[in-house]
Structures are given as structure tokens and as C-alpha cells.
Design a protein around this motif. Structure first.
Motif, mmCIF file in Angstrom:
data_model
loop_
_atom_site.group_PDB
_atom_site.id
_atom_site.type_symbol
_atom_site.label_atom_id
_atom_site.label_comp_id
_atom_site.label_asym_id
_atom_site.label_seq_id
_atom_site.Cartn_x
_atom_site.Cartn_y
_atom_site.Cartn_z
ATOM 1 N N ALA A 94 0.927 -1.177 0.015
ATOM 2 C CA ALA A 94 0.040 -0.062 -0.114
ATOM 3 C C ALA A 94 0.697 1.218 -0.196
ATOM 4 N N ARG A 95 1.951 1.149 0.872
ATOM 5 C CA ARG A 95 2.788 2.391 0.744
ATOM 6 C C ARG A 95 3.379 2.830 -0.497
ATOM 7 N N ARG A 96 3.943 1.679 -1.254
ATOM 8 C CA ARG A 96 4.647 1.897 -2.551
ATOM 9 C C ARG A 96 3.540 2.426 -3.491
ATOM 10 N N HIS A 97 2.370 1.796 -3.465
ATOM 11 C CA HIS A 97 1.320 2.469 -4.392
ATOM 12 C C HIS A 97 1.219 3.846 -4.083
ATOM 13 N N LEU A 98 0.970 4.057 -2.879
ATOM 14 C CA LEU A 98 0.698 5.786 -2.428
ATOM 15 C C LEU A 98 1.698 6.455 -2.874
ATOM 16 N N GLU A 99 3.189 5.882 -2.416
ATOM 17 C CA GLU A 99 4.419 6.623 -2.983
ATOM 18 C C GLU A 99 4.321 6.853 -4.544
ATOM 19 N N ILE A 100 3.797 5.944 -5.710
ATOM 20 C CA ILE A 100 3.948 6.289 -6.766
ATOM 21 C C ILE A 100 3.017 7.394 -7.165
ATOM 22 N N CYS A 101 1.653 7.204 -6.560
ATOM 23 C CA CYS A 101 0.736 8.401 -6.610
ATOM 24 C C CYS A 101 1.168 9.709 -6.350
ATOM 25 N N ARG A 102 1.797 9.668 -5.321
ATOM 26 C CA ARG A 102 2.371 11.002 -4.792
ATOM 27 C C ARG A 102 3.478 11.796 -5.797
ATOM 28 N N LEU A 103 4.413 10.723 -6.118
ATOM 29 C CA LEU A 103 5.256 11.301 -7.297
ATOM 30 C C LEU A 103 4.441 11.735 -8.494
ATOM 31 N N ALA A 104 3.570 11.133 -8.883
ATOM 32 C CA ALA A 104 2.724 11.470 -10.005
ATOM 33 C C ALA A 104 1.918 12.842 -9.914
ATOM 34 N N SER A 105 1.520 12.961 -8.666
ATOM 35 C CA SER A 105 0.901 14.365 -8.421
ATOM 36 C C SER A 105 1.572 15.417 -7.932
ATOM 37 N N ALA A 107 2.883 15.673 -4.946
ATOM 38 C CA ALA A 107 2.670 15.863 -3.413
ATOM 39 C C ALA A 107 3.993 15.667 -2.492
ATOM 40 N N PRO A 108 4.009 16.353 -1.514
ATOM 41 C CA PRO A 108 5.246 16.165 -0.545
ATOM 42 C C PRO A 108 5.329 14.669 0.045
ATOM 43 N N ARG A 109 6.391 14.297 0.216
ATOM 44 C CA ARG A 109 6.765 13.017 0.986
ATOM 45 C C ARG A 109 5.789 12.806 2.060
ATOM 46 N N SER A 110 5.510 13.519 2.835
ATOM 47 C CA SER A 110 4.802 13.507 4.065
ATOM 48 C C SER A 110 3.349 12.983 3.980
ATOM 49 N N ARG A 111 3.112 13.469 2.536
ATOM 50 C CA ARG A 111 1.686 13.035 2.331
ATOM 51 C C ARG A 111 1.310 11.581 2.553
ATOM 52 N N VAL A 112 2.193 10.532 2.087
ATOM 53 C CA VAL A 112 1.764 9.320 2.266
ATOM 54 C C VAL A 112 1.633 8.857 3.618
ATOM 55 N N ASP A 113 2.306 9.181 4.551
ATOM 56 C CA ASP A 113 1.938 8.868 6.051
ATOM 57 C C ASP A 113 0.505 9.427 6.556
ATOM 58 N N GLU A 114 0.259 10.590 6.065
ATOM 59 C CA GLU A 114 -0.630 11.526 6.296
ATOM 60 C C GLU A 114 -2.021 10.766 5.640
ATOM 61 N N VAL A 115 -2.213 10.543 4.593
ATOM 62 C CA VAL A 115 -3.378 9.710 4.019
ATOM 63 C C VAL A 115 -3.448 8.166 4.545
ATOM 64 N N LEU A 116 -2.321 7.475 4.749
ATOM 65 C CA LEU A 116 -2.701 6.149 5.468
ATOM 66 C C LEU A 116 -3.155 6.426 6.885
ATOM 67 N N GLY A 120 -6.988 5.121 8.073
ATOM 68 C CA GLY A 120 -6.828 3.952 8.942
ATOM 69 C C GLY A 120 -5.998 2.652 8.483
ATOM 70 N N LEU A 121 -4.992 3.158 7.546
ATOM 71 C CA LEU A 121 -4.102 2.091 7.057
ATOM 72 C C LEU A 121 -2.739 1.918 7.530
ATOM 73 N N THR A 122 -2.355 2.703 8.451
ATOM 74 C CA THR A 122 -1.022 3.079 8.832
ATOM 75 C C THR A 122 -0.519 1.462 9.168
ATOM 76 N N ALA A 123 -1.096 0.867 9.990
ATOM 77 C CA ALA A 123 -0.718 -0.667 10.362
ATOM 78 C C ALA A 123 -0.458 -1.615 9.272
ATOM 79 N N ASP A 124 -1.238 -1.128 8.124
ATOM 80 C CA ASP A 124 -1.227 -2.188 6.982
ATOM 81 C C ASP A 124 -0.355 -1.550 5.856
ATOM 82 N N ALA A 125 0.405 -0.634 5.927
ATOM 83 C CA ALA A 125 1.145 0.099 5.153
ATOM 84 C C ALA A 125 1.960 -0.929 4.054
#
Length: 238
Positions: A94-105, A107-116, A120-125
Motif C-alpha cells: 500500500a505504501r509503495r502504491h501511494l508513493e507512486i501516486c504521490r510522485l505522479a501528483s 505531493a510532498p513525501r509526508s503526504r503518504v503517511d498522512e493519508v494512510l 486507518g491503514l497505517t498498520a497495514d502500510a
């Protein structure tokens, strides 16, 4: 800044001789949650896909913040999208998926942890997406829509696969998003659930059968969104 986050004006989409949407007009006011309703084949998915630039209209227009999606300079900051058919690469986390989306958009790197955390997906990142339940995949889809910190969300059946706790969480999340100034256009078949969260509804069957505030549709003590929906849909020609 205009009063409407989304405007659909005289939208028509034809596939050969079949008309999927016919002269459809409605608006989504800023800071509201608007439900887009209609039976299968009514044109909901076509409408959403046209709004977010996946389909070109045959005639008419669909605008986000006053312009077509293709003209948005930074689309991820204007609108976040979660729709059927927007799949995930099953072998990545999930984290890698969101990192790819972050780069495409952009968005700042911190955004991945924020949206997780937001969904409610922090524990499943670090879990692979292929191990996710349907409900978890829905949360990941919502996180993807949020990655660019958009002012508007366009969501297609986001409650599918969520358990009762998840549905209650989604309701609270969407209401909080709107109360902070965000706007949501949500397509769903779950009428009883939608009635608890939407401010306005748009009921379509290729054309708009109703567009306005929920309170203006459900006016009698005996009315529900479901009862009024079926009155309108069954009264419309197929």
C-alpha cells in the motif's frame, strides 16, 4: 472563486446510436456532499468519467472549478478520484502504491503517511495489496484520491465491501471533509446510507429527474430517499 465545485451543462454522450447521457445538467455546490443516483445503465459512470476527463462528451461540458479537467494546471489539487476500474498493482505494498501516486501528483513525501493515517491503514502500510480485503482496498482507493490534498472528491460506490464500522467511519470522514470546506460527489446504490450523509441529490436516468437539496425531495414525514427515488425512476421512461 465560483460557488460550484463541479458543473455539468447539457452533457450528452453517445456511443453510436446509444445515448448514455442526454442533455444532463446539474451543479455541485462547494462544501456539500452530493449523491449521484440512478439505476444501472442510467449514465452515472459515464457522467463521472466525463467529469474527471476519462471520456470526452459528445456535446455539452463538465467543469471542475470552472474549467474542463484537461485544462486544470494541477489536477490532483483540485479533484481526487476513486472509481470502479481504478485498480492497484497487486504485488506492491500500500505504501509503495501511494508513493507512486504521490510522485505522479507532485505531493510532498509526508503526504503518504498522512493519508494512510486518515483512512486507518497505517498498520497495514507494508502489506501487499493482493492481501487486502475489499474494505481495505476501498480505504486504499480513498487514500489515493486524497494524496494531492484535493478540494473535491469524486467517489464511485466507496462503501462497497465496508463492514458497519467501516461505513460509519466513511460517513464521519466525508462529513468532516465537507465541514472543512471540501466537496464530495458520490455515486452509490446504498440509498438508506446516503440519506444519512448527503446534503443534495441528483437522480438521473440519462437526464436529470431531480437535482437539489435532500430536504426539497424528502418533504413528507412518510418520505424517504428510497421511496422518492423509486417514484421518480419508475415514473421516467426507460
Amino acid at each position: 472563486m465560483k460557488d460550484h465545485a463541479i458543473e455539468v451543462r447539457g452533457l450528452t454522450k453517445r456511443y453510436g446510436h446509444r445515448i448514455a447521457v442526454d442533455e444532463l445538467t446539474f451543479a455541485v455546490p462547494r462544501g456539500t456532499i452530493v449523491g449521484l443516483l440512478g439505476p444501472n445503465g442510467a449514465g452515472k459512470s459515464t457522467t463521472l468519467r466525463t467529469i474527471v476527463g476519462l471520456l470526452a462528451p459528445t456535446s455539452g461540458e463538465a467543469l471542475i472549478d470552472g474549467v474542463a479537467f484537461s485544462a486544470l494546471a494541477d489536477p490532483a489539487s483540485h479533484v481526487g478520484v476513486h472509481m470502479d476500474g481504478f485498480g492497484f498493482e497487486a504485488g506492491i505494498s500500500a505504501r509503495r502504491h501511494l508513493e507512486i501516486c504521490r510522485l505522479a501528483s507532485g505531493a510532498p513525501r509526508s503526504r503518504v503517511d498522512e493519508v494512510l493515517a486518515e483512512v486507518g491503514l497505517t498498520a497495514d502500510a507494508h502489506r501487499r495489496v493482493k492481501t487486502f480485503s475489499t474494505g481495505m482496498a476501498q480505504r486504499l482507493g480513498l487514500a489515493t484520491a486524497l494524496i494531492g490534498s484535493p478540494r473535491t472528491l469524486v467517489l464511485d460506490e466507496p462503501a462497497n465491501g465496508l463492514d458497519p464500522d467501516g461505513i460509519r467511519w466513511l460517513r464521519g470522514f466525508l462529513r468532516d471533509f465537507a465541514e472543512r470546506g471540501g466537496t464530495v460527489l458520490i455515486a452509490s446504490h446504498q440509498l438508506a446510507e446516503l440519506e444519512q450523509v448527503v446534503d443534495e441529490v441528483v437522480i438521473i436516468r440519462r437526464r436529470a429527474l431531480f437535482s437539489g437539496r435532500l430536504d426539497d425531495l424528502v418533504t413528507r414525514d412518510s418520505d424517504t430517499l428510497e421511496s422518492r427515488y423509486f417514484e421518480l425512476v419508475e415514473g421516467a421512461s426507460a
